[in-house]
Design a protein around this motif. Sequence first.
Motif, PDB file in Angstrom:
ATOM      1  N   TYR A  37       0.833  -1.191   0.000  1.00  0.00           N
ATOM      2  CA  TYR A  37       0.000   0.000   0.000  1.00  0.00           C
ATOM      3  C   TYR A  37       0.883   1.263   0.000  1.00  0.00           C
ATOM      4  CZ  TYR A  37      -3.411   3.487   1.460  1.00  0.00           C
ATOM      5  OH  TYR A  37      -4.206   4.600   1.531  1.00  0.00           O
ATOM      6  N   THR A  38       1.968   1.215   0.783  1.00  0.00           N
ATOM      7  CA  THR A  38       2.901   2.349   0.803  1.00  0.00           C
ATOM      8  C   THR A  38       3.519   2.567  -0.573  1.00  0.00           C
ATOM      9  OG1 THR A  38       3.415   1.887   3.128  1.00  0.00           O
ATOM     10  CG2 THR A  38       4.957   3.295   1.920  1.00  0.00           C
ATOM     11  N   GLN A  39       3.921   1.455  -1.219  1.00  0.00           N
ATOM     12  CA  GLN A  39       4.497   1.558  -2.554  1.00  0.00           C
ATOM     13  C   GLN A  39       3.468   2.088  -3.554  1.00  0.00           C
ATOM     14  OE1 GLN A  39       7.700   1.019  -3.370  1.00  0.00           O
ATOM     15  NE2 GLN A  39       7.202   1.712  -5.434  1.00  0.00           N
ATOM     16  N   LEU A  40       2.216   1.674  -3.387  1.00  0.00           N
ATOM     17  CA  LEU A  40       1.151   2.142  -4.274  1.00  0.00           C
ATOM     18  C   LEU A  40       0.941   3.647  -4.120  1.00  0.00           C
ATOM     19  CD1 LEU A  40      -1.158   1.508  -6.244  1.00  0.00           C
ATOM     20  CD2 LEU A  40      -2.610   1.040  -4.256  1.00  0.00           C
ATOM     21  N   GLN A  41       1.001   4.143  -2.902  1.00  0.00           N
ATOM     22  CA  GLN A  41       0.837   5.566  -2.662  1.00  0.00           C
ATOM     23  C   GLN A  41       1.949   6.369  -3.351  1.00  0.00           C
ATOM     24  OE1 GLN A  41      -2.347   5.804  -1.677  1.00  0.00           O
ATOM     25  NE2 GLN A  41      -1.838   7.246  -0.044  1.00  0.00           N
ATOM     26  N   ARG A  42       3.194   5.859  -3.271  1.00  0.00           N
ATOM     27  CA  ARG A  42       4.308   6.531  -3.943  1.00  0.00           C
ATOM     28  C   ARG A  42       4.106   6.528  -5.457  1.00  0.00           C
ATOM     29  NH1 ARG A  42       9.365   3.666  -0.716  1.00  0.00           N
ATOM     30  NH2 ARG A  42       9.027   4.675   1.317  1.00  0.00           N
ATOM     31  N   SER A  43       3.663   5.401  -5.978  1.00  0.00           N
ATOM     32  CA  SER A  43       3.453   5.292  -7.426  1.00  0.00           C
ATOM     33  C   SER A  43       2.350   6.225  -7.896  1.00  0.00           C
ATOM     34  CB  SER A  43       3.108   3.844  -7.798  1.00  0.00           C
ATOM     35  OG  SER A  43       4.144   2.964  -7.428  1.00  0.00           O
ATOM     36  N   MET A  44       1.290   6.362  -7.109  1.00  0.00           N
ATOM     37  CA  MET A  44       0.194   7.257  -7.482  1.00  0.00           C
ATOM     38  C   MET A  44       0.670   8.711  -7.530  1.00  0.00           C
ATOM     39  SD  MET A  44      -3.023   5.595  -5.398  1.00  0.00           S
ATOM     40  CE  MET A  44      -4.126   6.924  -5.903  1.00  0.00           C
ATOM     41  N   ALA A  45       1.534   9.101  -6.578  1.00  0.00           N
ATOM     42  CA  ALA A  45       2.061  10.464  -6.574  1.00  0.00           C
ATOM     43  C   ALA A  45       2.940  10.708  -7.791  1.00  0.00           C
ATOM     44  CB  ALA A  45       2.847  10.713  -5.288  1.00  0.00           C
ATOM     45  N   SER A  46       3.788   9.722  -8.124  1.00  0.00           N
ATOM     46  CA  SER A  46       4.647   9.851  -9.303  1.00  0.00           C
ATOM     47  C   SER A  46       3.812   9.871 -10.580  1.00  0.00           C
ATOM     48  CB  SER A  46       5.645   8.688  -9.357  1.00  0.00           C
ATOM     49  OG  SER A  46       6.469   8.676  -8.210  1.00  0.00           O
ATOM     50  N   GLY A  47       2.787   9.009 -10.622  1.00  0.00           N
ATOM     51  CA  GLY A  47       1.923   8.961 -11.800  1.00  0.00           C
ATOM     52  C   GLY A  47       1.192  10.273 -12.020  1.00  0.00           C
ATOM     53  N   ALA A  48       0.770  10.919 -10.944  1.00  0.00           N
ATOM     54  CA  ALA A  48       0.074  12.201 -11.077  1.00  0.00           C
ATOM     55  C   ALA A  48       0.980  13.241 -11.713  1.00  0.00           C
ATOM     56  CB  ALA A  48      -0.398  12.668  -9.702  1.00  0.00           C
ATOM     57  N   ARG A  49       2.258  13.259 -11.315  1.00  0.00           N
ATOM     58  CA  ARG A  49       3.200  14.216 -11.907  1.00  0.00           C
ATOM     59  C   ARG A  49       3.442  13.904 -13.380  1.00  0.00           C
ATOM     60  NH1 ARG A  49       5.759  13.649  -6.732  1.00  0.00           N
ATOM     61  NH2 ARG A  49       7.217  12.110  -7.562  1.00  0.00           N
ATOM     62  N   ILE A  50       3.541  12.627 -13.726  1.00  0.00           N
ATOM     63  CA  ILE A  50       3.772  12.234 -15.120  1.00  0.00           C
ATOM     64  C   ILE A  50       2.592  12.650 -15.996  1.00  0.00           C
ATOM     65  CG2 ILE A  50       3.989  10.259 -16.681  1.00  0.00           C
ATOM     66  CD1 ILE A  50       5.604   8.871 -14.462  1.00  0.00           C
ATOM     67  N   PHE A  51       1.370  12.372 -15.525  1.00  0.00           N
ATOM     68  CA  PHE A  51       0.186  12.714 -16.322  1.00  0.00           C
ATOM     69  C   PHE A  51      -0.014  14.223 -16.422  1.00  0.00           C
ATOM     70  CE2 PHE A  51      -1.114   8.276 -15.198  1.00  0.00           C
ATOM     71  CZ  PHE A  51      -1.154   7.809 -16.509  1.00  0.00           C
ATOM     72  N   ASP A  52       0.374  14.957 -15.362  1.00  0.00           N
ATOM     73  CA  ASP A  52       0.315  16.421 -15.434  1.00  0.00           C
ATOM     74  C   ASP A  52       1.234  16.931 -16.530  1.00  0.00           C
ATOM     75  OD1 ASP A  52      -1.541  16.678 -13.464  1.00  0.00           O
ATOM     76  OD2 ASP A  52      -0.102  17.106 -11.855  1.00  0.00           O
ATOM     77  N   LEU A  53       2.434  16.336 -16.635  1.00  0.00           N
ATOM     78  CA  LEU A  53       3.381  16.736 -17.674  1.00  0.00           C
ATOM     79  C   LEU A  53       2.855  16.387 -19.062  1.00  0.00           C
ATOM     80  CD1 LEU A  53       6.147  17.852 -18.473  1.00  0.00           C
ATOM     81  CD2 LEU A  53       7.093  15.565 -18.127  1.00  0.00           C
ATOM     82  N   MET A  54       2.281  15.196 -19.195  1.00  0.00           N
ATOM     83  CA  MET A  54       1.762  14.761 -20.492  1.00  0.00           C
ATOM     84  C   MET A  54       0.564  15.596 -20.941  1.00  0.00           C
ATOM     85  SD  MET A  54       2.074  10.618 -20.066  1.00  0.00           S
ATOM     86  CE  MET A  54       1.424  10.298 -21.717  1.00  0.00           C
ATOM     87  N   ASP A  55      -0.169  16.140 -19.985  1.00  0.00           N
ATOM     88  CA  ASP A  55      -1.343  16.950 -20.317  1.00  0.00           C
ATOM     89  C   ASP A  55      -0.986  18.381 -20.695  1.00  0.00           C
ATOM     90  OD1 ASP A  55      -3.023  14.819 -19.883  1.00  0.00           O
ATOM     91  OD2 ASP A  55      -3.466  15.350 -17.795  1.00  0.00           O
ATOM     92  N   GLN A  56       0.279  18.758 -20.480  1.00  0.00           N
ATOM     93  CA  GLN A  56       0.685  20.125 -20.831  1.00  0.00           C
ATOM     94  C   GLN A  56       0.626  20.319 -22.339  1.00  0.00           C
ATOM     95  OE1 GLN A  56       1.524  22.736 -18.812  1.00  0.00           O
ATOM     96  NE2 GLN A  56       0.965  21.466 -17.048  1.00  0.00           N
ATOM     97  N   LYS A  57       0.054  21.423 -22.770  1.00  0.00           N
ATOM     98  CA  LYS A  57      -0.001  21.730 -24.194  1.00  0.00           C
ATOM     99  C   LYS A  57       1.245  22.520 -24.592  1.00  0.00           C
ATOM    100  CE  LYS A  57      -5.044  21.770 -24.616  1.00  0.00           C
ATOM    101  NZ  LYS A  57      -6.245  22.547 -25.030  1.00  0.00           N
ATOM    102  N   PRO A  58       1.888  22.157 -25.688  1.00  0.00           N
ATOM    103  CA  PRO A  58       3.091  22.889 -26.107  1.00  0.00           C
ATOM    104  C   PRO A  58       2.780  24.333 -26.471  1.00  0.00           C
ATOM    105  CG  PRO A  58       2.349  21.382 -27.835  1.00  0.00           C
ATOM    106  CD  PRO A  58       1.532  21.077 -26.618  1.00  0.00           C
ATOM    107  N   GLU A  59       3.723  25.227 -26.151  1.00  0.00           N
ATOM    108  CA  GLU A  59       3.524  26.630 -26.470  1.00  0.00           C
ATOM    109  C   GLU A  59       3.578  26.863 -27.980  1.00  0.00           C
ATOM    110  OE1 GLU A  59       6.314  28.957 -24.332  1.00  0.00           O
ATOM    111  OE2 GLU A  59       5.612  28.332 -22.355  1.00  0.00           O
ATOM    112  N   MET A  60       4.412  26.063 -28.674  1.00  0.00           N
ATOM    113  CA  MET A  60       4.544  26.201 -30.123  1.00  0.00           C
ATOM    114  C   MET A  60       3.777  25.066 -30.797  1.00  0.00           C
ATOM    115  SD  MET A  60       6.397  28.853 -30.924  1.00  0.00           S
ATOM    116  CE  MET A  60       6.847  28.427 -32.590  1.00  0.00           C
ATOM    117  N   GLU A  61       2.781  25.396 -31.560  1.00  0.00           N
ATOM    118  CA  GLU A  61       2.007  24.397 -32.275  1.00  0.00           C
ATOM    119  C   GLU A  61       1.973  24.746 -33.756  1.00  0.00           C
ATOM    120  OE1 GLU A  61      -1.831  24.255 -30.407  1.00  0.00           O
ATOM    121  OE2 GLU A  61      -1.188  22.709 -28.988  1.00  0.00           O
ATOM    122  N   ASP A  62       1.978  23.701 -34.591  1.00  0.00           N
ATOM    123  CA  ASP A  62       1.921  23.918 -36.037  1.00  0.00           C
ATOM    124  C   ASP A  62       0.564  24.474 -36.435  1.00  0.00           C
ATOM    125  OD1 ASP A  62       4.482  22.896 -36.429  1.00  0.00           O
ATOM    126  OD2 ASP A  62       3.749  20.840 -36.578  1.00  0.00           O
TER     127      ASP A  62
END
Length: 307
Positions: A24-49
């Motif tokens: 459960y402790t490991q799962l909590q750490r993974s969820m926190a890391s996953g939230a940061r990863i998905f936040d980064l992936m959801d960022q829209k690039p400033e420069m778009e074609d």
Amino acid sequence: GVLVAFVMYIQRFFDPIRNLTMQYTQLQRSMASGARIFDLMDQKPEMEDDMNAGEMPSLNGKVEFSNVSFSYVPGEEVLSSFNMVVNPGETVALVGPTGAGKTSVISLLTRLYDYKDGDILVDGISINSVTRKSLISQMSVVLQDPYLFSGSVQENIKYENLHISDGSVVAAAKTVGAHQFVMNLPGGYDTLLTERGSNISLGERQLLSFARAIIADPRILILDEATANVDSYTEAQIQAALSGLLKDRTAIVIAHRLSTIKSADNIIVLDDGKVIEQGTHDVLLSGSGLYASLVSKQTQRTTRPGI
């Protein structure tokens, strides 16, 4: 016997509970890391074609800046009505004091930022009218601080050009003088590099960065203080290699070392975001402008006793 069995059963009863708590402790750490990863992936690039952007055809290598103005902070222009023409196969050096706007020119050409006014044309085509990938896939950039990734030497040289043969990797390394030091590594071209290549020297990282740029066979080669962190002998090797590699290729070079820029076809001197001088090394040196002053100061530093 019953007492011993009771103790053993109690221990076995609590083992799964203890393991579940740890998971459960490991799962909590993974969820926190996953939230940061998905936040980064959801960022829209400033420069778009642009929605109607097309593909950039094969380049001849002509680059033209036409009255380009640009600022990082509104109201503080880095480039002001900047004009520059680089003909196909020509080597142009950008020179000037720190903050003159040299690196900004490169950043705009590679579409890391969007300019405010004017236009940048490559082979007569506005770079905003084509996809960024189709544009930069025909360019190679070597920076002062080379970035290497976790992986083998061979993978770092190939980068995204995975179709290139191992023999071509070796040939590129030999061209820039990197082959010998690579072969001295424990695993040769299969040696694993740590993040940013921290397990090899800065000069060796720069040589691998040059090999990566060369193997991509670019039509436009950009060098941003690329030889600033290598010794004179290594720089001479690179200069000898580039003399052949730059043939029929457009090159834009930012450098302060006289040995790097004096052989350029055209030297453009920038100050405060504007072109104040341009010409060959001999022409500019014969004048009394900023370029002659910069060369004089550099010559004094290199000839001063004890330095």
